[in-house]
Design a protein around this motif. Structure first.
Motif, PDB file in Angstrom:
ATOM      1  N   THR A 159       0.832  -1.206   0.000  1.00  0.00           N
ATOM      2  CA  THR A 159       0.000   0.000   0.000  1.00  0.00           C
ATOM      3  C   THR A 159       0.861   1.248   0.000  1.00  0.00           C
ATOM      4  O   THR A 159       0.646   2.183  -0.787  1.00  0.00           O
ATOM      5  CB  THR A 159      -0.930   0.014   1.224  1.00  0.00           C
ATOM      6  OG1 THR A 159      -1.768  -1.140   1.204  1.00  0.00           O
ATOM      7  CG2 THR A 159      -1.807   1.263   1.221  1.00  0.00           C
ATOM      8  N   ALA A 160       1.854   1.275   0.879  1.00  0.00           N
ATOM      9  CA  ALA A 160       2.730   2.447   0.955  1.00  0.00           C
ATOM     10  C   ALA A 160       3.515   2.632  -0.333  1.00  0.00           C
ATOM     11  O   ALA A 160       3.691   3.762  -0.815  1.00  0.00           O
ATOM     12  CB  ALA A 160       3.680   2.304   2.145  1.00  0.00           C
ATOM     13  N   ALA A 163       1.157   3.789  -3.278  1.00  0.00           N
ATOM     14  CA  ALA A 163       0.671   5.145  -3.010  1.00  0.00           C
ATOM     15  C   ALA A 163       1.772   6.169  -3.267  1.00  0.00           C
ATOM     16  O   ALA A 163       1.526   7.226  -3.864  1.00  0.00           O
ATOM     17  CB  ALA A 163       0.161   5.244  -1.578  1.00  0.00           C
ATOM     18  N   GLU A 164       2.996   5.861  -2.832  1.00  0.00           N
ATOM     19  CA  GLU A 164       4.104   6.781  -3.109  1.00  0.00           C
ATOM     20  C   GLU A 164       4.370   6.873  -4.607  1.00  0.00           C
ATOM     21  O   GLU A 164       4.638   7.955  -5.138  1.00  0.00           O
ATOM     22  CB  GLU A 164       5.368   6.330  -2.379  1.00  0.00           C
ATOM     23  CG  GLU A 164       5.379   6.659  -0.904  1.00  0.00           C
ATOM     24  CD  GLU A 164       6.781   6.681  -0.326  1.00  0.00           C
ATOM     25  OE1 GLU A 164       7.761   6.792  -1.113  1.00  0.00           O
ATOM     26  OE2 GLU A 164       6.906   6.595   0.906  1.00  0.00           O
ATOM     27  N   ALA A 170       0.886  10.793   2.283  1.00  0.00           N
ATOM     28  CA  ALA A 170       0.905   9.731   3.289  1.00  0.00           C
ATOM     29  C   ALA A 170      -0.371   9.687   4.121  1.00  0.00           C
ATOM     30  O   ALA A 170      -0.811   8.604   4.529  1.00  0.00           O
ATOM     31  CB  ALA A 170       2.119   9.899   4.201  1.00  0.00           C
ATOM     32  N   ARG A 172      -3.301   9.934   3.247  1.00  0.00           N
ATOM     33  CA  ARG A 172      -4.385   9.232   2.556  1.00  0.00           C
ATOM     34  C   ARG A 172      -4.153   7.730   2.476  1.00  0.00           C
ATOM     35  O   ARG A 172      -5.033   6.995   2.029  1.00  0.00           O
ATOM     36  CB  ARG A 172      -4.554   9.775   1.132  1.00  0.00           C
ATOM     37  CG  ARG A 172      -4.922  11.236   1.035  1.00  0.00           C
ATOM     38  CD  ARG A 172      -6.182  11.584   1.844  1.00  0.00           C
ATOM     39  NE  ARG A 172      -7.359  10.863   1.401  1.00  0.00           N
ATOM     40  CZ  ARG A 172      -8.264  11.333   0.537  1.00  0.00           C
ATOM     41  NH1 ARG A 172      -8.086  12.531   0.013  1.00  0.00           N
ATOM     42  NH2 ARG A 172      -9.322  10.627   0.226  1.00  0.00           N
ATOM     43  N   HIS A 173      -2.987   7.237   2.877  1.00  0.00           N
ATOM     44  CA  HIS A 173      -2.681   5.812   2.747  1.00  0.00           C
ATOM     45  C   HIS A 173      -3.661   4.908   3.503  1.00  0.00           C
ATOM     46  O   HIS A 173      -4.075   3.868   2.975  1.00  0.00           O
ATOM     47  CB  HIS A 173      -1.242   5.526   3.192  1.00  0.00           C
ATOM     48  CG  HIS A 173      -0.208   6.150   2.308  1.00  0.00           C
ATOM     49  ND1 HIS A 173       1.141   5.911   2.450  1.00  0.00           N
ATOM     50  CD2 HIS A 173      -0.327   7.012   1.250  1.00  0.00           C
ATOM     51  CE1 HIS A 173       1.806   6.607   1.528  1.00  0.00           C
ATOM     52  NE2 HIS A 173       0.939   7.279   0.810  1.00  0.00           N
ATOM     53  N   PHE A 176      -6.682   4.519   1.451  1.00  0.00           N
ATOM     54  CA  PHE A 176      -6.364   3.647   0.324  1.00  0.00           C
ATOM     55  C   PHE A 176      -6.540   2.191   0.719  1.00  0.00           C
ATOM     56  O   PHE A 176      -7.138   1.395  -0.001  1.00  0.00           O
ATOM     57  CB  PHE A 176      -4.904   3.882  -0.094  1.00  0.00           C
ATOM     58  CG  PHE A 176      -4.761   4.653  -1.354  1.00  0.00           C
ATOM     59  CD1 PHE A 176      -5.493   5.807  -1.570  1.00  0.00           C
ATOM     60  CD2 PHE A 176      -3.884   4.249  -2.333  1.00  0.00           C
ATOM     61  CE1 PHE A 176      -5.348   6.542  -2.725  1.00  0.00           C
ATOM     62  CE2 PHE A 176      -3.731   4.966  -3.503  1.00  0.00           C
ATOM     63  CZ  PHE A 176      -4.465   6.122  -3.698  1.00  0.00           C
ATOM     64  N   LYS A 177      -5.960   1.838   1.856  1.00  0.00           N
ATOM     65  CA  LYS A 177      -5.998   0.445   2.284  1.00  0.00           C
ATOM     66  C   LYS A 177      -7.419   0.003   2.571  1.00  0.00           C
ATOM     67  O   LYS A 177      -7.810  -1.121   2.234  1.00  0.00           O
ATOM     68  CB  LYS A 177      -5.116   0.259   3.524  1.00  0.00           C
ATOM     69  CG  LYS A 177      -5.010  -1.186   3.988  1.00  0.00           C
ATOM     70  CD  LYS A 177      -4.493  -2.092   2.890  1.00  0.00           C
ATOM     71  CE  LYS A 177      -4.478  -3.544   3.331  1.00  0.00           C
ATOM     72  NZ  LYS A 177      -4.239  -4.456   2.193  1.00  0.00           N
ATOM     73  N   ASN A 253      -1.942  -4.620  -4.397  1.00  0.00           N
ATOM     74  CA  ASN A 253      -1.902  -4.736  -2.941  1.00  0.00           C
ATOM     75  C   ASN A 253      -2.214  -6.145  -2.476  1.00  0.00           C
ATOM     76  O   ASN A 253      -1.490  -6.751  -1.685  1.00  0.00           O
ATOM     77  CB  ASN A 253      -2.905  -3.767  -2.301  1.00  0.00           C
ATOM     78  CG  ASN A 253      -2.364  -2.351  -2.236  1.00  0.00           C
ATOM     79  OD1 ASN A 253      -1.210  -2.098  -2.555  1.00  0.00           O
ATOM     80  ND2 ASN A 253      -3.207  -1.439  -1.825  1.00  0.00           N
TER      81      ASN A 253
END
Length: 418
Positions: A159-160, A163-164, A170, A172-173, A176-177, A253
């Motif tokens: 996820t990290a 997203a990056e 960060a 919003r991570h 996202f998950k 993911n």
């Protein structure tokens, strides 16, 4: 003993499918299941044919309305009205669910974001993210807190990273998950339709806003690259960009989380192999490659027979749904020596876990780097790692992974990086 017949959604199959796959390969390599209505392929050569041969087996699964008859989650039914909403918000014609020429065009447009050079540039940062997560994991253990391999490492790592890569801030991570988890949840035997629908609407709206912003203010992130027209001046539409962003988030993911957790479980069940990786972290690459064969995160792919097709003397009728079992092909003794053994010295790696042919997974190099980073960080910091009970599996016949893997970290394992 395996009973005569095969039930894709049998809890015993979901818990340990491999004895059941062996029965299929020997007794019914082209098996017609009536509930759900699927033609199931289990031998390596047949699975490879169905996955590779787009002229006979289509990946175009139609519209989202077909979720009213989801073969992998028989308890989950979308009403036609809601299916229509999902179809408009997140259309399903993606790289995974399209054929040439649509697939050819889409893949050409997005593959520039996943060249070996571009992915390799991310390796150092991926290692940093993995190290940071293992730092937190070790410190939590030293504080006497429970530690879960899935929750604390395998899940947040991809996820990290993605997203990056997309340039998502960060803060919003976590959202996202949650979106990713709720979308995947709709495919499970105990899945929630309302959560899946809410996630589909939320994530599609979010990416629509991000894409519009990147078109006005491009940066050096993955989405900015994708919104830029290619050398021919052709660009992806807004809908196509949303589709691909959702695919990256969800498919990337889930499969990488499952790969990491499956690999760690297999190694901890074989302490001699875990100790070998602790002694030589370069073996992490071999462990990842063997893990994706031995316990594939994706156990099957859905195809549609374009015409009457004969395999092993059995005719699959035109229009039939076909399920090539990747997990079974990767354990077929006709193709592998000691297929049910987890070996770090395996010389061949022509497994089908990442697909084959035109649908070979674009993100395979990224998944490998992420999984190797996780294993190396754990080996360096937690040499006395062991798994605890109870672990919990994902309740799905096609997604093979863990919801939870509690772990014990040795009291003398380092709280600092080497």
């Amino acid at each position: 003993m395996i009973a005569t017949g095969f039930d894709l959604n049998d809890p015993a199959v979901i818990a340990d499918p491999y004895p059941h796959y062996a029965w299929l390969r020997e007794q019914a390599p082209v098996y017609h299941s009536t509930a759900p209505d699927l033609w199931i392929l289990s031998r390596y050569d047949d699975v490879a044919t169905a996955v590779r041969d787009a002229s006979r087996f289509s990946s175009d699964l139609g519209t989202a309305a077909e979720f009213t008859d989801n073969p992998f989650s028989p308890g989950m039914r979308l009403p036609r009205r809601l299916a229509g909403i999902v179809d408009r918000v997140v259309p399903v014609r993606t790289l995974l669910t399209s054929d040439p020429p649509d697939h050819t065009r889409l893949r050409k447009k997005v593959s520039r974001a996943f060249t070996p050079r571009r992915i390799t540039l991310w390796e150092a940062r991926i290692n940093e993210i993995a190290d940071d997560l293992v730092d937190d994991l070790v410190l939590a253990s030293k504080r006497g807190e429970s530690v879960d391999l899935v929750r604390d490492l395998a899940s947040p790592l991809p996820t990290a990273v993605i997203a990056e890569m997309m340039g998502i801030p960060a803060h919003r991570h976590p959202q996202f998950k949650r979106w990713s988890d709720n979308l995947v949840d709709g495919l499970l035997t105990d899945g929630s339709t309302p959560r899946m629908l809410a996630a589909a609407v939320g994530i599609a709206g979010f990416f629509a806003r991000v894409v519009r912003d990147r078109r006005r203010n491009p940066g050096d992130d993955l989405i900015s690259l994708l919104v830029t027209p290619d050398a021919d001046g052709d660009a992806l539409s807004l809908v196509e960009l949303i589709q691909f962003c959702v695919l990256l988030l969800v498919a990337g993911n889930e499969t990488t989380t499952n790969l990491v957790s499956n690999a760690v479980l297999a190694l901890l069940d074989r302490p001699d192999l875990w100790h070998a990786i602790v002694a030589d972290p370069e073996l992490a690459g071999a462990a990842v490659e063997e893990a994706v064969r031995y316990d594939s995160p994706g156990q099957g792919l859905l195809r549609i027979a374009r015409s009457d097709t004969v395999l092993n003397g059995i005719t699959i009728p035109a229009g039939a749904r076909v399920l090539p079992l990747i997990g079974s092909a990767n354990r077929d003794p006709r193709h592998w020596d000691d297929p049910d053994e987890f070996r770090l010295d395996r010389s061949r790696n022509d497994h089908l876990a990442y697909g084959i042919g035109i649908h070979f997974c674009l993100g395979s190099a990224l998944a490998r780097i992420e999984a190797k980073a996780a294993l190396r960080a754990l080996a360096a910091r937690t040499p006395h790692l062991a798994h605890a009970e109870p672990l919990a599996r994902i309740p799905s016949p096609v997604l093979r992974g863990l919801r939870s893997l509690p772990i014990h970290i040795g009291a003398d394992d380092s709280s600092r990086r080497p």
